[in-house]
Design a protein around this motif. Structure first.
Motif, PDB file in Angstrom:
ATOM      1  N   THR A   1       0.643  -0.808   0.316  1.00 53.71           N
ATOM      2  CA  THR A   1       0.043  -0.054  -0.037  1.00 53.71           C
ATOM      3  C   THR A   1       1.060   1.401  -0.091  1.00 53.71           C
ATOM      4  O   THR A   1       2.359   1.259   1.004  1.00 53.71           O
ATOM      5  N   VAL A   2       0.647   2.255  -1.114  1.00 52.15           N
ATOM      6  CA  VAL A   2       1.370   2.984  -1.426  1.00 52.15           C
ATOM      7  C   VAL A   2       0.710   4.775  -0.863  1.00 52.15           C
ATOM      8  O   VAL A   2       0.189   4.402  -1.500  1.00 52.15           O
ATOM      9  N   ILE A   3       0.808   5.387   0.574  1.00 49.88           N
ATOM     10  CA  ILE A   3       0.297   6.947   0.266  1.00 49.88           C
ATOM     11  C   ILE A   3       1.326   7.773   0.326  1.00 49.88           C
ATOM     12  O   ILE A   3       2.580   7.639   0.538  1.00 49.88           O
ATOM     13  N   ALA A   4       0.872   8.536  -0.525  1.00 48.91           N
ATOM     14  CA  ALA A   4       0.965   9.884  -0.659  1.00 48.91           C
ATOM     15  C   ALA A   4       1.088  10.569  -0.054  1.00 48.91           C
ATOM     16  O   ALA A   4      -0.746  11.000   0.211  1.00 48.91           O
ATOM     17  N   LEU A   5       0.989  11.502   0.242  1.00 52.33           N
ATOM     18  CA  LEU A   5       1.299  12.910   0.849  1.00 52.33           C
ATOM     19  C   LEU A   5       2.215  14.134   0.773  1.00 52.33           C
ATOM     20  O   LEU A   5       3.223  13.815   0.405  1.00 52.33           O
ATOM     21  N   THR A   6       1.270  14.924   0.270  1.00 48.08           N
ATOM     22  CA  THR A   6       1.615  15.643  -0.824  1.00 48.08           C
ATOM     23  C   THR A   6       1.593  17.085  -0.454  1.00 48.08           C
ATOM     24  O   THR A   6       0.515  17.098   0.289  1.00 48.08           O
ATOM     25  N   GLY A   7       2.119  17.959  -0.861  1.00 42.08           N
ATOM     26  CA  GLY A   7       1.157  19.841  -0.485  1.00 42.08           C
ATOM     27  C   GLY A   7       0.793  20.005  -2.084  1.00 42.08           C
ATOM     28  O   GLY A   7       0.061  20.929  -2.491  1.00 42.08           O
ATOM     29  N   LEU A   8       0.729  19.013  -3.239  1.00 42.97           N
ATOM     30  CA  LEU A   8       0.487  19.334  -4.554  1.00 42.97           C
ATOM     31  C   LEU A   8      -1.637  18.880  -4.190  1.00 42.97           C
ATOM     32  O   LEU A   8      -1.183  17.499  -4.274  1.00 42.97           O
ATOM     33  N   ALA A   9      -2.075  20.103  -4.395  1.00 38.58           N
ATOM     34  CA  ALA A   9      -3.597  19.452  -4.292  1.00 38.58           C
ATOM     35  C   ALA A   9      -4.315  19.514  -5.478  1.00 38.58           C
ATOM     36  O   ALA A   9      -5.256  19.177  -5.779  1.00 38.58           O
ATOM     37  N   SER A  10      -3.896  19.320  -6.659  1.00 35.41           N
ATOM     38  CA  SER A  10      -4.567  19.832  -8.265  1.00 35.41           C
ATOM     39  C   SER A  10      -5.140  18.310  -8.407  1.00 35.41           C
ATOM     40  O   SER A  10      -4.492  17.349  -8.040  1.00 35.41           O
TER      41      SER A  10
ATOM     42  N   THR B   1      -3.316  15.579   0.947  1.00 37.23           N
ATOM     43  CA  THR B   1      -2.855  16.496   0.614  1.00 37.23           C
ATOM     44  C   THR B   1      -2.759  17.320   2.058  1.00 37.23           C
ATOM     45  O   THR B   1      -3.458  17.184   2.949  1.00 37.23           O
ATOM     46  N   LYS B   2      -1.448  18.358   2.046  1.00 41.41           N
ATOM     47  CA  LYS B   2      -0.757  18.595   3.597  1.00 41.41           C
ATOM     48  C   LYS B   2      -1.373  19.912   3.824  1.00 41.41           C
ATOM     49  O   LYS B   2      -2.235  20.603   2.676  1.00 41.41           O
ATOM     50  N   PRO B   3      -1.961  20.082   5.050  1.00 42.63           N
ATOM     51  CA  PRO B   3      -1.865  19.801   5.849  1.00 42.63           C
ATOM     52  C   PRO B   3      -2.785  18.551   6.015  1.00 42.63           C
ATOM     53  O   PRO B   3      -3.666  18.431   6.040  1.00 42.63           O
ATOM     54  N   VAL B   4      -2.129  17.639   6.929  1.00 42.85           N
ATOM     55  CA  VAL B   4      -2.995  16.341   7.337  1.00 42.85           C
ATOM     56  C   VAL B   4      -2.649  16.251   9.088  1.00 42.85           C
ATOM     57  O   VAL B   4      -1.495  16.186   9.196  1.00 42.85           O
ATOM     58  N   ARG B   5      -3.461  16.191   9.743  1.00 41.06           N
ATOM     59  CA  ARG B   5      -3.884  15.664  11.032  1.00 41.06           C
ATOM     60  C   ARG B   5      -3.034  14.177  11.242  1.00 41.06           C
ATOM     61  O   ARG B   5      -3.471  13.796  10.963  1.00 41.06           O
ATOM     62  N   LEU B   6      -2.679  14.649  12.430  1.00 40.66           N
ATOM     63  CA  LEU B   6      -2.366  12.824  12.973  1.00 40.66           C
ATOM     64  C   LEU B   6      -3.605  11.641  13.188  1.00 40.66           C
ATOM     65  O   LEU B   6      -2.822  10.984  12.875  1.00 40.66           O
ATOM     66  N   LYS B   7      -4.525  12.379  13.513  1.00 47.39           N
ATOM     67  CA  LYS B   7      -4.956  11.296  13.834  1.00 47.39           C
ATOM     68  C   LYS B   7      -5.812  10.759  12.603  1.00 47.39           C
ATOM     69  O   LYS B   7      -6.137   9.694  12.206  1.00 47.39           O
ATOM     70  N   THR B   8      -5.723  11.675  12.014  1.00 53.90           N
ATOM     71  CA  THR B   8      -6.218  11.624  10.187  1.00 53.90           C
ATOM     72  C   THR B   8      -5.483  10.162  10.023  1.00 53.90           C
ATOM     73  O   THR B   8      -5.935   9.199   8.555  1.00 53.90           O
ATOM     74  N   LEU B   9      -4.129  10.573   9.540  1.00 56.13           N
ATOM     75  CA  LEU B   9      -3.317   9.981   9.240  1.00 56.13           C
ATOM     76  C   LEU B   9      -3.072   8.088  10.412  1.00 56.13           C
ATOM     77  O   LEU B   9      -2.969   7.138   8.957  1.00 56.13           O
ATOM     78  N   GLU B  10      -2.653   7.746  11.097  1.00 53.40           N
ATOM     79  CA  GLU B  10      -3.281   6.745  11.955  1.00 53.40           C
ATOM     80  C   GLU B  10      -4.522   6.719  11.473  1.00 53.40           C
ATOM     81  O   GLU B  10      -4.604   5.062  11.702  1.00 53.40           O
ATOM     82  N   ASP B  11      -5.809   6.783  11.676  1.00 52.86           N
ATOM     83  CA  ASP B  11      -7.038   6.443  10.962  1.00 52.86           C
ATOM     84  C   ASP B  11      -6.989   5.616   9.063  1.00 52.86           C
ATOM     85  O   ASP B  11      -6.962   5.044   9.528  1.00 52.86           O
TER      86      ASP B  11
END
Length: 72
Positions: free
Chosen positions: A23-32, A49-59
């Motif tokens: 499983t690949v998760i992309a965490l980026t500042g680019l929202a287009s 897309t950043k910013p991501v709350r830690l709780k959201t990432l954990e979930d």
């Protein structure tokens, strides 16, 4: 090499070696929408897309772990 190219290479490796897909998760500042479309076309599973709350990432990770455990 950026994350999209890295993911394409991972997917190619998995395919040629008959490995179960990671499983690949992309965490980026680019929202287009274009970037998001390209990410999914590259094989990325989850696009965040950043910013991501830690709780959201954990979930998100917990949900992936739960789904993965069901397929083992």
């Amino acid at each position: 090499m950026d994350g999209l190219e890295s993911t394409r290479r991972i997917r190619e490796f998995e395919h040629t070696k008959a490995h179960r897909p990671a499983t690949v998760i992309a965490l980026t500042g680019l929202a287009s929408e274009d970037v998001q479309r390209e990410a999914y076309a590259s094989g990325i599973d989850v696009f965040m897309t950043k910013p991501v709350r830690l709780k959201t990432l954990e979930d998100t990770i917990s949900n992936i772990d739960s789904e993965s455990a069901k397929t083992r």
